[in-house]
Design an enzyme around this catalytic site. Structure first.
Site, PDB file in Angstrom:
ATOM      1  N   PHE A 117       0.863  -1.220  -0.154  1.00 56.85           N
ATOM      2  CA  PHE A 117      -0.037  -0.193   0.239  1.00 56.85           C
ATOM      3  C   PHE A 117       0.779   1.172   0.036  1.00 56.85           C
ATOM      4  CE2 PHE A 117       0.851  -0.117   4.564  1.00 56.85           C
ATOM      5  CZ  PHE A 117       1.066   1.160   4.981  1.00 56.85           C
TER       6      PHE A 117
ATOM      7  N   LYS B  82      -1.151  -7.045  -9.716  1.00 54.01           N
ATOM      8  CA  LYS B  82      -2.159  -7.113  -8.463  1.00 54.01           C
ATOM      9  C   LYS B  82      -1.742  -5.866  -7.592  1.00 54.01           C
ATOM     10  CE  LYS B  82      -2.788  -8.432  -4.520  1.00 54.01           C
ATOM     11  NZ  LYS B  82      -3.543  -7.525  -3.802  1.00 54.01           N
TER      12      LYS B  82
ATOM     13  N   GLU C 297      -5.076  -3.904  -2.469  1.00 48.57           N
ATOM     14  CA  GLU C 297      -6.731  -3.715  -2.100  1.00 48.57           C
ATOM     15  C   GLU C 297      -6.670  -2.441  -1.201  1.00 48.57           C
ATOM     16  OE1 GLU C 297      -4.774  -6.032  -0.907  1.00 48.57           O
ATOM     17  OE2 GLU C 297      -5.675  -7.074   0.616  1.00 48.57           O
TER      18      GLU C 297
ATOM     19  N   SER D  76       5.250  -6.806   3.356  1.00 49.19           N
ATOM     20  CA  SER D  76       5.770  -7.365   4.559  1.00 49.19           C
ATOM     21  C   SER D  76       6.484  -8.638   4.816  1.00 49.19           C
ATOM     22  CB  SER D  76       4.489  -7.575   5.643  1.00 49.19           C
ATOM     23  OG  SER D  76       3.682  -8.376   5.344  1.00 49.19           O
TER      24      SER D  76
ATOM     25  N   CYS E 247       9.537   1.673   3.314  1.00 47.78           N
ATOM     26  CA  CYS E 247      10.448   0.554   3.759  1.00 47.78           C
ATOM     27  C   CYS E 247      11.884   0.936   3.947  1.00 47.78           C
ATOM     28  CB  CYS E 247      10.376  -0.601   2.678  1.00 47.78           C
ATOM     29  SG  CYS E 247      10.950  -0.112   1.106  1.00 47.78           S
TER      30      CYS E 247
ATOM     31  N   GLU F 127       9.287  -4.489  12.771  1.00 46.31           N
ATOM     32  CA  GLU F 127       8.933  -3.081  12.071  1.00 46.31           C
ATOM     33  C   GLU F 127       7.881  -2.590  12.569  1.00 46.31           C
ATOM     34  OE1 GLU F 127       7.599  -4.032   8.124  1.00 46.31           O
ATOM     35  OE2 GLU F 127       8.744  -2.292   7.341  1.00 46.31           O
TER      36      GLU F 127
HETATM   37  P1  NAD Z   1       1.439  -6.763   2.849  1.00 48.69           P
HETATM   38  O1  NAD Z   1       2.461  -7.728   3.212  1.00 48.69           O
HETATM   39  O2  NAD Z   1       0.139  -6.848   4.067  1.00 48.69           O
HETATM   40  O3  NAD Z   1       0.620  -6.758   1.552  1.00 48.69           O
HETATM   41  C1  NAD Z   1       1.476  -6.744   0.484  1.00 48.69           C
HETATM   42  C2  NAD Z   1       0.611  -7.566  -0.707  1.00 48.69           C
HETATM   43  O4  NAD Z   1       0.263  -8.771  -0.336  1.00 48.69           O
HETATM   44  C3  NAD Z   1      -0.693  -6.919  -1.152  1.00 48.69           C
HETATM   45  O5  NAD Z   1      -0.861  -6.553  -2.327  1.00 48.69           O
HETATM   46  C4  NAD Z   1      -1.560  -7.853  -0.281  1.00 48.69           C
HETATM   47  O6  NAD Z   1      -2.894  -7.950  -0.951  1.00 48.69           O
HETATM   48  C5  NAD Z   1      -1.000  -9.292  -0.385  1.00 48.69           C
HETATM   49  N1  NAD Z   1      -0.941  -9.957   0.895  1.00 48.69           N
HETATM   50  C6  NAD Z   1      -1.266  -9.407   2.232  1.00 48.69           C
HETATM   51  N2  NAD Z   1      -1.675 -10.383   3.144  1.00 48.69           N
HETATM   52  C7  NAD Z   1      -1.493 -11.684   2.558  1.00 48.69           C
HETATM   53  C8  NAD Z   1      -1.484 -13.114   2.809  1.00 48.69           C
HETATM   54  N3  NAD Z   1      -1.686 -13.467   3.924  1.00 48.69           N
HETATM   55  N4  NAD Z   1      -1.347 -13.761   1.821  1.00 48.69           N
HETATM   56  C9  NAD Z   1      -0.991 -13.417   0.475  1.00 48.69           C
HETATM   57  N5  NAD Z   1      -1.166 -12.269   0.169  1.00 48.69           N
HETATM   58  C10 NAD Z   1      -1.020 -11.313   1.034  1.00 48.69           C
HETATM   59  O7  NAD Z   1       2.245  -5.339   3.225  1.00 48.69           O
HETATM   60  P2  NAD Z   1       1.495  -3.803   3.113  1.00 48.69           P
HETATM   61  O8  NAD Z   1       1.025  -3.675   4.476  1.00 48.69           O
HETATM   62  O9  NAD Z   1       0.746  -3.514   1.957  1.00 48.69           O
HETATM   63  O10 NAD Z   1       2.857  -3.082   2.809  1.00 48.69           O
HETATM   64  C11 NAD Z   1       3.825  -2.624   3.959  1.00 48.69           C
HETATM   65  C12 NAD Z   1       4.925  -3.764   3.880  1.00 48.69           C
HETATM   66  O11 NAD Z   1       5.693  -3.487   2.705  1.00 48.69           O
HETATM   67  C13 NAD Z   1       5.954  -3.146   5.012  1.00 48.69           C
HETATM   68  O12 NAD Z   1       6.357  -4.285   5.659  1.00 48.69           O
HETATM   69  C14 NAD Z   1       7.068  -2.638   4.183  1.00 48.69           C
HETATM   70  O13 NAD Z   1       8.347  -2.695   4.832  1.00 48.69           O
HETATM   71  C15 NAD Z   1       6.985  -3.417   2.983  1.00 48.69           C
HETATM   72  N6  NAD Z   1       7.705  -2.852   1.748  1.00 48.69           N
HETATM   73  C16 NAD Z   1       8.931  -3.281   1.506  1.00 48.69           C
HETATM   74  C17 NAD Z   1       9.627  -2.748   0.523  1.00 48.69           C
HETATM   75  C18 NAD Z   1      10.927  -3.107   0.033  1.00 48.69           C
HETATM   76  O14 NAD Z   1      11.687  -2.713  -0.954  1.00 48.69           O
HETATM   77  N7  NAD Z   1      11.569  -4.201   1.054  1.00 48.69           N
HETATM   78  C19 NAD Z   1       8.927  -1.594  -0.218  1.00 48.69           C
HETATM   79  C20 NAD Z   1       7.721  -1.220   0.272  1.00 48.69           C
HETATM   80  C21 NAD Z   1       7.075  -1.726   1.212  1.00 48.69           C
END
Ligand code: NAD
Length: 501
Positions: free
Chosen positions: A155, A179, A182, A232, A287, A388
């Site tokens: 997000f 994708k 959401e 994450s 991140c 985090e």
């Molecule tokens: P998230 O992991 O909750 O969601 C990321 C994606 O995975 C979304 O599209 C979501 O629909 C999907 N998703 C969520 N839970 C899932 C599950 N249990 N099974 C399958 N798919 C699932 O992450 P977020 O809250 O949207 O974003 C924040 C996180 O992203 C933070 O941890 C941040 O550090 C990380 N991030 C990392 C980088 C990097 O370069 N390392 C860059 C940006 C964000």
């Protein structure tokens, strides 16, 4: 707060906007600054994903036949279109995600820079050749597309992170299924409107809205060849393992806990500015956000008061107000989770020298506001120092020496970014040599590489071997084919090459 007049988003499949035919539900997309419902997003089903994958598969042959120079020219066109829509894109980012409009504009500028980097594909996709690896035999490696590539994104960068992948994937002759998160699906609707206006064969780029079901579908779909994930750490692991199990190429970028080491000789004012931008920009939801300051020796005494004083001056408010420094976090649930982290930090013995809980008073009642928070006296063993938080919370840890500071940084299971603030070249030399993080900033709070370099996280912040953007993108999105050849009628001598003198 849901009304029936709110628009339900469509997917983009085979060059057309289509309703999700197999949706298992819908979610509200909200403005985190007000709680207002902006749209509804379908939780698409497997059949919706399959339609997109089949469109992408069907477009592969036609797209590969388009010359690499023509593909690059389409990206030039995309760049111009995104520049023309950049303010719409930035406002969309600010409204659906909550980062300030200035920060959102910077994100969109980076999104466009990624397209610029992908435009170099006629150069970056070149292979290599060596004549006479044996007598009369040549060897050459060419790069060819991988096939159907999918990306699953988070997000916190609704405009930029999808473009870590999309322009490079299609530049290399692949087709693509995105994708979006959401929680923030609106900005990519604008980007896809611009892609729709290109002279691109139908099916080259597709977008499927949804959640976990689509992620599982991507991992299991036999016609998807490569998967890019950003999100994450626990989900990165699920995606990395799932994609690898299915024999797919995969890169999975996970969470982070970034440290900023401050030496006693750091120049205080710009150091404070750098730390504040890193810790509280995008309300700490990057991140690459610095979430732990490690002061070395006298640095603690020199830094803390000016840091607290300058942070106190930050204005918390609506993302679209030019006067706002810190916007809302992504949702009220995220705000409550971060507030709980602050309480656990205080209960664990840290001192809240600045406490942002309650910063929402007087602001929009439905908004997810949380002010910048600084916790001093944090112990490296505390959970808040290790996990985090993903909110505007900065921990301060004190270390006696640079070696001790490096030990604290390296104890983290994450390894995304690590900065050092100092004027000492020898301290920098030691830090960059020893620190276990893939992106290092020297007097830079957010050392996020520009599009032409890889986004090179380590440890639990990155699973895979080829990173996002930079030269790694072409490596990830191409397969190498090595051809060894000889011709029996060509002769083997070099007689006419060197003229006798
Ligand atoms: P998230 O992991 O909750 O969601 C990321 C994606 O995975 C979304 O599209 C979501 O629909 C999907 N998703 C969520 N839970 C899932 C599950 N249990 N099974 C399958 N798919 C699932 O992450 P977020 O809250 O949207 O974003 C924040 C996180 O992203 C933070 O941890 C941040 O550090 C990380 N991030 C990392 C980088 C990097 O370069 N390392 C860059 C940006 C964000």
């Amino acid at each position: 707060m849901t009304t029936t007049s709110v628009r339900l988003l469509h997917n983009y499949v085979a060059g057309r906007w289509v309703p999700a035919a197999a949706a298992t539900g819908e979610l509200d997309v909200t403005n985190p600054g007000t709680g207002e419902v902006l749209a509804r997003v379908p939780l698409s089903g497997r059949a919706d994903l399959d339609a997109a994958v089949q469109a992408a598969r069907g477009a592969l042959a036609e797209w590969r036949a388009v010359s690499v120079i023509a593909r690059a020219r389409l990206l030039f066109d995309l760049r111009a279109r995104l520049v023309a829509r950049s303010e719409d894109l930035a406002r969309s980012v600010a409204v659906e995600m909550g980062k300030t409009i200035g920060d959102a504009r910077a994100e969109v500028a980076r999104m466009i820079e990624l397209v610029e980097a992908a435009c170099a594909v006629p150069t970056t996709m070149q292979g290599r050749i060596l004549e006479d690896v044996s007598r009369g035999i040549d060897a050459e490696t060419v790069r060819q597309p991988v096939g159907v590539c999918a990306a699953i994104v988070p997000f916190n960068f609704p405009a930029m992170v999808p473009f870590w992948f999309l322009p490079f994937a299609i530049a290399c002759g692949n087709t693509f299924v995105l994708k979006p998160s959401e929680q923030v699906p609106l900005t990519q609707q604008i980007a896809l409107e611009e892609i729709d206006a290109l002279e691109l064969p139908a099916g080259v780029v597709n977008l499927v809205n949804g959640g976990r079901e689509i992620v599982s579908g991507i991992l299991e779909h036999p016609d998807i060849d490569a998967v890019s994930f950003v999100g994450s750490a626990p989900v990165a692991k699920i995606v990395y393992e799932g994609a690898a199990k299915a024999g797919k190429r995969v890169q999975a970028l996970g969470g982070a806990k970034n440290h900023m080491v401050v030496m006693p000789d750091a120049v205080v004012e710009p150091t404070v500015e750098g730390i504040i931008g890193s810790a509280f920009g995008a309300a700490g939801q990057r991140c690459m956000a610095g979430s732990v300051v490690v002061t070395v020796g006298d640095a603690h005494q020199q830094l803390l008061d000016p840091l607290v004083a300058a942070t106190r001056e930050l204005t918390v408010g609506g993302a679209l107000l030019e006067s706002t420094d810190v916007g809302p976090v992504i949702s009220c649930a995220a705000r409550d989770r971060v507030a709980d982290w602050i309480q656990r930090g205080v209960d664990g013995g840290a001192t809240a020298v600045l406490d942002g809980r309650g910063a929402g008073e007087g602001l929009e009642p439905g908004g997810a506001y949380l002010g910048p928070t600084i916790l001093d006296g944090v112990d490296p063993e505390m959970e808040i120092a290790q996990e985090e938080v993903f909110g505007p919370v900065l921990c301060v840890i004190h270390a006696a020496t640079l070696d001790e500071a490096i030990e604290i940084v390296n104890a983290s299971r994450f390894g995304n970014g690590a900065s050092i603030f100092t004027e000492s070249a020898s301290a920098v030399r030691r830090y960059r040599h020893q620190v276990q993080a893939g992106m290092v900033g020297v007097n830079i709070g957010v050392a996020a590489p520009v599009a032409f370099f890889p986004f090179s996280g380590w440890k639990d912040s990155f699973l895979g071997d080829l990173h996002a953007h930079g030269p790694d993108a072409v490596e990830f999105y191409t397969r190498k084919k090595t051809v060894t050849s000889r011709y029996f009628s060509s002769g083997q001598g070099s007689g006419s090459y060197f003229v006798e003198r």
